[in-house]
Design a protein around this motif. Sequence first.
Motif, PDB file in Angstrom:
ATOM      1  N   LYS A  84     -12.444  86.238   9.458  1.00 31.12           N
ATOM      2  CA  LYS A  84     -13.406  86.912   9.638  1.00 31.12           C
ATOM      3  C   LYS A  84     -12.441  87.782   7.985  1.00 31.12           C
ATOM      4  O   LYS A  84     -10.989  88.526   8.587  1.00 31.12           O
ATOM      5  CB  LYS A  84     -13.652  87.340  10.136  1.00 31.12           C
ATOM      6  N   GLY A  85     -12.889  88.350   7.378  1.00 31.14           N
ATOM      7  CA  GLY A  85     -12.464  89.606   6.118  1.00 31.14           C
ATOM      8  C   GLY A  85     -11.654  88.678   5.134  1.00 31.14           C
ATOM      9  O   GLY A  85     -10.867  88.971   4.220  1.00 31.14           O
ATOM     10  N   ARG A  86     -11.259  87.518   6.115  1.00 32.85           N
ATOM     11  CA  ARG A  86     -10.188  86.553   4.387  1.00 32.85           C
ATOM     12  C   ARG A  86     -11.193  84.970   4.623  1.00 32.85           C
ATOM     13  O   ARG A  86     -10.546  85.394   2.647  1.00 32.85           O
ATOM     14  CB  ARG A  86      -8.848  86.624   4.928  1.00 32.85           C
ATOM     15  N   PHE A  87     -11.494  84.646   4.602  1.00 33.67           N
ATOM     16  CA  PHE A  87     -11.922  83.543   4.200  1.00 33.67           C
ATOM     17  C   PHE A  87     -13.689  83.627   4.039  1.00 33.67           C
ATOM     18  O   PHE A  87     -14.481  84.466   4.574  1.00 33.67           O
ATOM     19  CB  PHE A  87     -11.868  82.256   5.336  1.00 33.67           C
ATOM     20  N   THR A  88     -13.926  82.898   2.795  1.00 29.22           N
ATOM     21  CA  THR A  88     -15.423  83.153   1.749  1.00 29.22           C
ATOM     22  C   THR A  88     -16.074  82.020   2.417  1.00 29.22           C
ATOM     23  O   THR A  88     -15.734  81.247   1.260  1.00 29.22           O
ATOM     24  CB  THR A  88     -15.819  84.178   1.166  1.00 29.22           C
ATOM     25  N   ILE A  89     -16.924  81.653   2.532  1.00 26.16           N
ATOM     26  CA  ILE A  89     -17.524  80.414   2.889  1.00 26.16           C
ATOM     27  C   ILE A  89     -19.163  80.471   2.020  1.00 26.16           C
ATOM     28  O   ILE A  89     -19.921  81.444   1.915  1.00 26.16           O
ATOM     29  CB  ILE A  89     -18.285  79.491   4.046  1.00 26.16           C
ATOM     30  N   SER A  90     -19.514  79.732   1.052  1.00 25.79           N
ATOM     31  CA  SER A  90     -20.529  79.496  -0.234  1.00 25.79           C
ATOM     32  C   SER A  90     -20.290  78.179  -0.743  1.00 25.79           C
ATOM     33  O   SER A  90     -20.197  77.440   0.089  1.00 25.79           O
ATOM     34  CB  SER A  90     -19.544  79.942  -1.307  1.00 25.79           C
ATOM     35  N   ARG A  91     -22.254  77.917  -1.107  1.00 22.62           N
ATOM     36  CA  ARG A  91     -22.288  76.928  -1.563  1.00 22.62           C
ATOM     37  C   ARG A  91     -22.952  77.012  -2.984  1.00 22.62           C
ATOM     38  O   ARG A  91     -23.606  77.947  -2.766  1.00 22.62           O
ATOM     39  CB  ARG A  91     -23.537  76.143  -0.550  1.00 22.62           C
ATOM     40  N   ASP A  92     -22.795  76.020  -3.412  1.00 16.46           N
ATOM     41  CA  ASP A  92     -23.500  75.295  -4.816  1.00 16.46           C
ATOM     42  C   ASP A  92     -24.625  75.076  -4.828  1.00 16.46           C
ATOM     43  O   ASP A  92     -24.506  73.504  -5.094  1.00 16.46           O
ATOM     44  CB  ASP A  92     -23.014  76.240  -6.403  1.00 16.46           C
ATOM     45  N   SER A  93     -26.026  74.758  -4.783  1.00 14.18           N
ATOM     46  CA  SER A  93     -27.559  74.091  -4.251  1.00 14.18           C
ATOM     47  C   SER A  93     -27.234  72.825  -6.124  1.00 14.18           C
ATOM     48  O   SER A  93     -27.676  72.373  -5.789  1.00 14.18           O
ATOM     49  CB  SER A  93     -28.259  74.677  -3.914  1.00 14.18           C
ATOM     50  N   ALA A  94     -27.338  73.667  -6.949  1.00 19.84           N
ATOM     51  CA  ALA A  94     -26.772  72.739  -7.971  1.00 19.84           C
ATOM     52  C   ALA A  94     -26.366  71.669  -8.573  1.00 19.84           C
ATOM     53  O   ALA A  94     -26.656  71.051  -8.922  1.00 19.84           O
ATOM     54  CB  ALA A  94     -27.025  73.771  -9.584  1.00 19.84           C
TER      55      ALA A  94
ATOM     56  N   GLY B  26      -1.199  84.565  -0.491  1.00 14.12           N
ATOM     57  CA  GLY B  26      -1.379  83.990  -1.772  1.00 14.12           C
ATOM     58  C   GLY B  26      -3.110  83.199  -0.929  1.00 14.12           C
ATOM     59  O   GLY B  26      -3.316  83.681  -0.267  1.00 14.12           O
ATOM     60  N   SER B  27      -3.877  82.868  -2.111  1.00 15.26           N
ATOM     61  CA  SER B  27      -5.118  82.985  -2.143  1.00 15.26           C
ATOM     62  C   SER B  27      -5.801  81.035  -2.406  1.00 15.26           C
ATOM     63  O   SER B  27      -4.619  80.049  -3.558  1.00 15.26           O
ATOM     64  CB  SER B  27      -5.878  82.990  -2.684  1.00 15.26           C
ATOM     65  N   LEU B  28      -6.469  80.189  -2.638  1.00 13.80           N
ATOM     66  CA  LEU B  28      -6.906  79.117  -2.047  1.00 13.80           C
ATOM     67  C   LEU B  28      -8.242  78.520  -2.064  1.00 13.80           C
ATOM     68  O   LEU B  28      -8.987  79.816  -1.500  1.00 13.80           O
ATOM     69  CB  LEU B  28      -5.886  77.714  -1.351  1.00 13.80           C
ATOM     70  N   ARG B  29      -8.831  78.043  -3.077  1.00 10.37           N
ATOM     71  CA  ARG B  29      -9.974  77.862  -2.875  1.00 10.37           C
ATOM     72  C   ARG B  29     -10.623  76.257  -2.649  1.00 10.37           C
ATOM     73  O   ARG B  29     -10.703  75.093  -3.896  1.00 10.37           O
ATOM     74  CB  ARG B  29     -10.678  78.805  -4.022  1.00 10.37           C
ATOM     75  N   LEU B  30     -11.073  75.885  -1.800  1.00 10.21           N
ATOM     76  CA  LEU B  30     -11.837  74.545  -0.900  1.00 10.21           C
ATOM     77  C   LEU B  30     -13.042  74.141  -1.784  1.00 10.21           C
ATOM     78  O   LEU B  30     -13.822  75.132  -1.381  1.00 10.21           O
ATOM     79  CB  LEU B  30     -11.370  73.726   0.455  1.00 10.21           C
ATOM     80  N   SER B  31     -13.025  72.938  -2.368  1.00  9.03           N
ATOM     81  CA  SER B  31     -14.041  72.594  -2.258  1.00  9.03           C
ATOM     82  C   SER B  31     -14.307  71.378  -1.426  1.00  9.03           C
ATOM     83  O   SER B  31     -13.814  70.615  -0.994  1.00  9.03           O
ATOM     84  CB  SER B  31     -14.474  72.170  -4.035  1.00  9.03           C
TER      85      SER B  31
ATOM     86  N   ASN C 242     -24.656  70.497  -5.541  1.00  5.18           N
ATOM     87  CA  ASN C 242     -24.299  70.080  -3.296  1.00  5.18           C
ATOM     88  C   ASN C 242     -23.248  70.651  -3.207  1.00  5.18           C
ATOM     89  O   ASN C 242     -22.406  68.850  -2.733  1.00  5.18           O
ATOM     90  CB  ASN C 242     -24.692  68.189  -3.574  1.00  5.18           C
ATOM     91  N   THR C 243     -22.381  71.314  -3.462  1.00  4.09           N
ATOM     92  CA  THR C 243     -21.324  71.774  -3.610  1.00  4.09           C
ATOM     93  C   THR C 243     -20.866  72.413  -2.218  1.00  4.09           C
ATOM     94  O   THR C 243     -21.236  74.004  -2.995  1.00  4.09           O
ATOM     95  CB  THR C 243     -20.096  71.987  -4.803  1.00  4.09           C
ATOM     96  N   ALA C 244     -19.902  72.851  -1.487  1.00  6.50           N
ATOM     97  CA  ALA C 244     -19.755  73.914  -0.818  1.00  6.50           C
ATOM     98  C   ALA C 244     -18.459  74.386  -0.804  1.00  6.50           C
ATOM     99  O   ALA C 244     -17.324  73.721  -0.655  1.00  6.50           O
ATOM    100  CB  ALA C 244     -19.557  73.562   1.001  1.00  6.50           C
ATOM    101  N   TYR C 245     -18.259  75.463  -0.485  1.00  7.97           N
ATOM    102  CA  TYR C 245     -16.494  76.447  -1.292  1.00  7.97           C
ATOM    103  C   TYR C 245     -15.783  76.899   0.179  1.00  7.97           C
ATOM    104  O   TYR C 245     -17.297  77.573   0.797  1.00  7.97           O
ATOM    105  CB  TYR C 245     -16.695  76.907  -2.314  1.00  7.97           C
ATOM    106  N   LEU C 246     -14.804  76.920   0.350  1.00 10.54           N
ATOM    107  CA  LEU C 246     -14.091  78.182   1.840  1.00 10.54           C
ATOM    108  C   LEU C 246     -13.000  78.695   0.736  1.00 10.54           C
ATOM    109  O   LEU C 246     -12.099  78.126  -0.004  1.00 10.54           O
ATOM    110  CB  LEU C 246     -13.511  77.180   2.760  1.00 10.54           C
ATOM    111  N   GLN C 247     -13.518  80.139  -0.213  1.00 16.88           N
ATOM    112  CA  GLN C 247     -12.706  80.605  -0.918  1.00 16.88           C
ATOM    113  C   GLN C 247     -11.758  81.476   0.340  1.00 16.88           C
ATOM    114  O   GLN C 247     -11.809  81.960   1.043  1.00 16.88           O
ATOM    115  CB  GLN C 247     -13.196  81.615  -1.610  1.00 16.88           C
TER     116      GLN C 247
END
Length: 122
Positions: free
Chosen positions: A65-75, A16-21, A77-82
């Motif tokens: 690598k290939g399973r997790f993706t990091i991203s951020r939303d400057s609007a 399965g999957s989770l998205r951390l904030s 001020n939140t970072a994510y880990l899919q």
Amino acid sequence: QVQLVESGGGLVQAGGSLRLSCATSRRTSVTYVMGWFRQAPGKERQFLAAIGWSAGSTAYADSVKGRFTISRDSATNTAYLQMNSLNPEDTAVYYCAAGLYTATTQGAYRYWGQGTQVTVSS
């Protein structure tokens, strides 16, 4: 200064999957890089992923690598880990961190969140 609060952890089945904030409060004009780490019982804290001032600057541990993706939303001020294709070995407390440059070592990060538990069942 920066305050970090992680959320989104929980129980998920293998595969399965989770998205951390990671909600970020910045108190200076400095734009911080963000990193994600995890620590399992009896294990040292391990680097997972980092994202720089620009969303195009990222780094990942080989194990995710290939399973997790990091991203951020400057609007917001939140970072994510899919996190996808989770397995029981991914069970750990997950932490976000903020620093001045992209790095794979925990000593490079100045601010840390409280952690969020991720449990992956068989």
